[in-house]
Design an enzyme around this catalytic site. Structure first.
Site, short mmCIF file in Angstrom:
data_model
loop_
_atom_site.label_atom_id
_atom_site.label_comp_id
_atom_site.label_asym_id
_atom_site.label_seq_id
_atom_site.Cartn_x
_atom_site.Cartn_y
_atom_site.Cartn_z
N HIS A 286 0.13 -3.58 -9.72
CA HIS A 286 -1.34 -2.56 -9.53
C HIS A 286 -2.00 -2.11 -8.28
O HIS A 286 -2.40 -1.57 -9.05
CB HIS A 286 -2.60 -3.83 -9.86
CG HIS A 286 -2.95 -4.75 -9.08
ND1 HIS A 286 -4.27 -4.20 -7.68
CD2 HIS A 286 -2.09 -5.42 -7.60
CE1 HIS A 286 -3.92 -5.18 -6.79
NE2 HIS A 286 -3.15 -6.59 -6.80
N GLN B 47 0.91 -1.28 -0.22
CA GLN B 47 -0.11 0.08 -0.53
C GLN B 47 1.19 1.13 -0.01
O GLN B 47 0.86 2.45 -0.10
CB GLN B 47 -0.97 0.25 1.30
CG GLN B 47 -2.21 -1.21 1.30
CD GLN B 47 -2.31 -0.61 -0.35
OE1 GLN B 47 -2.59 0.63 -0.28
NE2 GLN B 47 -3.60 -2.11 -0.79
N SER C 138 2.97 -5.07 -5.22
CA SER C 138 1.88 -5.11 -6.64
C SER C 138 2.10 -4.21 -7.71
O SER C 138 1.62 -3.10 -6.69
CB SER C 138 0.49 -5.81 -6.10
OG SER C 138 0.78 -7.12 -5.52
N CYS D 138 -9.36 -8.19 -1.04
CA CYS D 138 -9.37 -9.83 -0.83
C CYS D 138 -10.22 -10.54 -0.70
O CYS D 138 -10.30 -12.24 -0.20
CB CYS D 138 -7.88 -10.48 -0.94
SG CYS D 138 -6.80 -10.24 -1.81
#
Length: 374
Positions: A200, A178, A198, A323
């Site tokens: 994305h 984040q 990540s 998630c």
């Protein structure tokens, strides 16, 4: 649709789409092949790795490309724990981690009998490093902590925990998903032995991420086969996604200060407009937080119903981690603070910004939210 769910994923930037498209049309070689096309593909992988390494200020050989932060977290936690059982059997993490950490250490407990401590925040939601310190034991071999929480934006004391562990045998894994691309991230500076992210989450493609690792550590590979990624992670590289990751990260770093300031302004503007509308609410942002995430609660308002009404009105938000979407379980993050029987677990929504959002979008959101609540 006005998109205010950037903590779940971010839209691809046009420049990233262009870079991926060009790679798909011009670079189809296997990076492990020794002919001209293979060498050209290998050079793309190498340049992408150097982009990540430069951002983190680490050697490029210490970057493993993965399918995302979930795989990177699994690689660090399972790989290190199984390879170092002779040093101890105790793992520490926080009760507010992403499921890819919580479920992984639970697997290590259930399958391999590791003793796992899930450290809860203080009653007010704060999380000082002393909470980790008092749970350290001589047989602790691994501590895992996220840099910023995906549901509340709360910043955890990663640098302080890194300093604490410098005098202990336990290695330090940091989930930087984040914060990557939003603030400077330098694993050596914070004492991280592993760090995952990540693409994305910073306007890159889904299905690609990376793990930084301390090269002095011994840990097992999870995926076996070829000798890619310095024999750390087998499988032909996801070439076009690596191009997209690298391009997105380059753009994020070029504009890191202005992007952060833009998101801060959006955060402050939304809170100011809510107060103007005299909407009763409270924040579930505990202590220092990233401005990118606002976890707001509206007393006596069911968050599932509120989310649905906002969705039908054209606003994409969430009630927690993507998630765990579709489950009936309350937020484990808020449960760690308020307790599992608290009414507050059903009152919250998460609004998460990127620099692509605008003040006009915030105004429209508050206007619609106000009409729904009233």
């Amino acid at each position: 649709m006005i998109y205010l769910d950037n903590a779940a994923t971010t839209p691809l930037l046009p420049e990233v789409i262009t870079a991926i498209s060009e790679s798909l049309s011009t670079n189809f070689g296997n990076p492990s092949s020794i002919h001209t096309l293979g060498r050209a593909a290998s050079q793309i992988v190498r340049k992408s790795r150097e982009t990540v390494a430069t951002a983190l200020e680490v050697p490029s050989r210490n970057i493993i490309f993965t399918s995302g932060a979930s795989e990177a977290n699994n690689q660090a936690l399972i790989g290190y724990a199984l390879a170092n059982r002779d040093k101890g059997n105790h793992i520490i993490t926080t009760a507010i981690e992403h499921p890819s950490v919580l479920n992984t250490v639970q697997y290590l407990h259930d399958r391999y009998k590791f003793d796992v401590t899930f450290v809860k925040p203080n009653a007010d939601g704060t999380f000082p490093e002393a909470l980790i310190e008092k749970n350290l034991r001589p047989d602790t071999i691994l501590v895992s902590m996220m840099w910023a929480n995906n549901e509340t934006g709360q910043l955890l004391p990663v640098k302080e925990v890194g300093e604490l562990l410098s005098q202990h045998q336990a290695v330090f894994h940091v989930d930087a998903t984040q914060v990557m691309g939003k603030i400077p991230v330098h694993p050596i500076e914070i004492g991280a032995d592993f760090l995952s992210a990540s693409a994305h989450k910073f306007h890159g493609p889904k299905g690609v991420g990376f793990l930084y690792y301390n090269e002095l550590l011994h840990f097992d590979a999870l995926i076996h086969g070829g000798e890619q990624e310095e024999k750390r992670r087998a499988g032909t590289e996801n070439l076009h996604s690596l191009v997209g990751l690298a391009k997105a990260l380059e753009l994020a770093l070029e504009n890191i200060e202005s992007n952060y300031q833009a998101v801060e302004e959006l955060n402050h503007h939304l809170l100011s407009k809510l107060k103007e509308q005299e909407i009763p609410f409270y924040k579930n942002n505990f202590g220092p937080s990233m401005p990118h995430v606002l976890n707001l609660a509206f007393p006596n308002e069911n968050h599932d119903l509120l989310l649905t009404k906002l969705d039908l009105a054209g606003f994409a938000i969430s009630t927690g981690s993507a998630c765990t979407a579709g489950t009936i379980e309350p937020s484990h993050v808020l449960e760690a603070v308020y307790g599992k029987n608290s009414d507050k677990l059903k009152e919250n929504i998460r609004i998460s910004f990127s620099e692509l959002n605008t003040l006009d979008e915030v105004n429209l959101f508050v206007e619609k939210l106000s009409s729904i609540l009233k």
